[in-house]
Design a protein around this motif. Structure first.
Motif, PDB file in Angstrom:
ATOM      1  N   SER A 101      35.711 -14.058 -20.914  1.00 19.90           N
ATOM      2  CA  SER A 101      36.680 -13.783 -21.988  1.00 19.90           C
ATOM      3  C   SER A 101      37.992 -14.515 -21.703  1.00 19.90           C
ATOM      4  CB  SER A 101      36.941 -12.278 -22.061  1.00 19.90           C
ATOM      5  OG  SER A 101      35.747 -11.582 -22.330  1.00 19.90           O
ATOM      6  N   SER A 132      32.078 -19.602 -27.472  1.00 22.46           N
ATOM      7  CA  SER A 132      30.679 -19.810 -27.078  1.00 22.46           C
ATOM      8  C   SER A 132      29.705 -18.745 -27.564  1.00 22.46           C
ATOM      9  CB  SER A 132      30.587 -19.919 -25.553  1.00 22.46           C
ATOM     10  OG  SER A 132      31.069 -18.736 -24.934  1.00 22.46           O
ATOM     11  N   ALA A 133      30.180 -17.582 -28.022  1.00 19.06           N
ATOM     12  CA  ALA A 133      29.266 -16.494 -28.389  1.00 19.06           C
ATOM     13  C   ALA A 133      28.362 -16.880 -29.564  1.00 19.06           C
ATOM     14  CB  ALA A 133      30.055 -15.231 -28.714  1.00 19.06           C
ATOM     15  N   TYR A 171      34.413 -16.746 -24.361  1.00 15.84           N
ATOM     16  CA  TYR A 171      33.108 -16.309 -24.867  1.00 15.84           C
ATOM     17  C   TYR A 171      33.237 -15.780 -26.294  1.00 15.84           C
ATOM     18  CZ  TYR A 171      28.957 -13.409 -25.470  1.00 15.84           C
ATOM     19  OH  TYR A 171      27.822 -12.825 -25.963  1.00 15.84           O
ATOM     20  N   GLN A 209      27.957  -9.613 -20.278  1.00 17.10           N
ATOM     21  CA  GLN A 209      29.179 -10.424 -20.265  1.00 17.10           C
ATOM     22  C   GLN A 209      30.380  -9.565 -19.880  1.00 17.10           C
ATOM     23  OE1 GLN A 209      31.997 -10.467 -22.561  1.00 17.10           O
ATOM     24  NE2 GLN A 209      32.875 -12.240 -21.518  1.00 17.10           N
ATOM     25  N   LEU A 218      31.280 -18.300 -20.330  1.00 13.77           N
ATOM     26  CA  LEU A 218      30.843 -16.944 -20.664  1.00 13.77           C
ATOM     27  C   LEU A 218      31.901 -15.896 -20.340  1.00 13.77           C
ATOM     28  CD1 LEU A 218      27.168 -17.157 -19.326  1.00 13.77           C
ATOM     29  CD2 LEU A 218      27.925 -17.272 -21.707  1.00 13.77           C
TER      30      LEU A 218
END
Length: 340
Positions: free
Chosen positions: A291, A298-299, A294, A331, A289
């Protein structure tokens, strides 16, 4: 003026007595305060700052009440580095609020300046705890929340053990003898030998392992873990256009630190060490999660799963839809890598 000061002092003393006498009721009040912060999010202007302020104050209230309960039932003197641990815990609880407030007041430059200062202070303080105060392992937060029910029961058992140890003693043969001064009246005697409570094995373990020298590899692993936030921030400024490098550096330091700790630390680790190393291992999941992983990886799958759950499962939508809405903000606010 003096009457106001006296009234505040009386109120504070009454509050301390109530908290120390009612640890569970105070815990219920603290939980309510935390839920208020979740309810505020997104419902009023500047909700992120207000909700974070309420959440921060609720954590500080937990710490404050924990110290009241702990000091009221404390056995022995102060622990080395206790004040520094409390200061670090306050800083850990307030750092997110400091960050978002700095961004609101002074923009991105002010935010990054405060982040660097806070992480520098945290790193120096934790290194001081590790090298000067001989901490075996640094925890997050530095003063963990008190498990109040277990703590109160433990203190009661230690008190009974202390009373029993002054009213009876054991011979080399193992026979337990009651002291004359602690003998009950003649008509109340049972004529059976008194029972000495068992020794505290946890305390015996801590005392036995407190003087064991720490291997150099373990020291290196802990220093790597403590320096990770500053290393990440330095890489972030050095590679602004290449965000994967700081992410990989942080992940690599975490993995190497855990590898060294698990391979070199004695097999008979203390419960605190085992718990902290387990927490660090589980925390690796958060890299999914963070940067840029993410945004790049994964987003989309995560949002697709949450949307599918909210559309196909009854009542789940009331949880998943707000989560989808607030996840990008959470996030950006919480899943950063400069905090340990």
């Amino acid at each position: 003026m003096s009457s106001v000061v006296n009234s505040i002092t009386d109120f504070y003393c009454a509050y301390k007595e109530w908290v120390s006498a009612n640890p569970q009721k105070s815990a219920d009040f603290e939980t309510t305060a935390k839920w208020v912060s979740y309810f505020i999010a997104g419902r009023i202007n500047n909700s992120s700052i207000v909700s974070e302020l309420v959440y921060t104050l609720s954590n500080l209230l937990v710490l404050f009440n924990d110290r009241i309960i702990f000091n009221a039932r404390r056995v022995g003197g102060h622990v080395p580095g206790e004040k520094l641990k409390i200061f670090l815990t306050v800083l850990e609880y307030t750092e997110v609020f400091i960050e978002i407030s700095a961004k609101k007041l002074w923009g991105d430059k002010g935010k990054w300046a405060l982040i660097v200062i806070v992480q520098l202070v945290k790193c120096i303080s934790k290194l001081l705890l590790f090298f000067h105060y001989k901490e075996k392992i640094t925890t997050a937060p530095s003063v963990p929340p008190l498990h109040r029910t277990e703590f109160v029961q433990k203190q009661v058992s230690e008190l009974s053990r202390s009373i029993a140890s002054t009213s009876a003693f054991s011979l080399k043969s193992g026979r337990v003898i009651r002291t004359v001064s602690s003998a009950p009246p003649l008509n109340a005697r049972s004529w059976s030998p008194p029972l000495l409570p068992p020794n505290n094995n946890v305390e015996q373990f801590r005392q036995a392992t407190s003087n064991i020298p720490m291997p150099t590899s373990v020291k290196v692993a802990e220093v790597m873990y403590l320096m990770k936030p500053l290393c990440y921030l330095g890489a972030l400024f050095a590679y602004k256009d290449k965000p994967w490098r700081p992410w990989l550096l942080s992940l690599g330091l975490d993995l190497m630190s855990l590898k060294l700790n698990h391979s070199v630390r004695p097999s008979s680790m203390s419960p605190e060490e085992q718990k902290e190393l387990s927490r660090r291992s589980i925390a690796l999941v958060l890299y999914l999660l963070r940067s840029p992983y993410y945004e790049k990886v994964s987003a989309k799958p995560l949002h697709a799963v949450l949307n599918a759950m909210s559309n196909n499962l009854p009542l789940v939508g009331h949880i998943c839809r707000p989560l989808i809405h607030y996840l990008p903000e959470w996030q950006r606010t919480y899943f950063y890598m400069w905090s340990t």
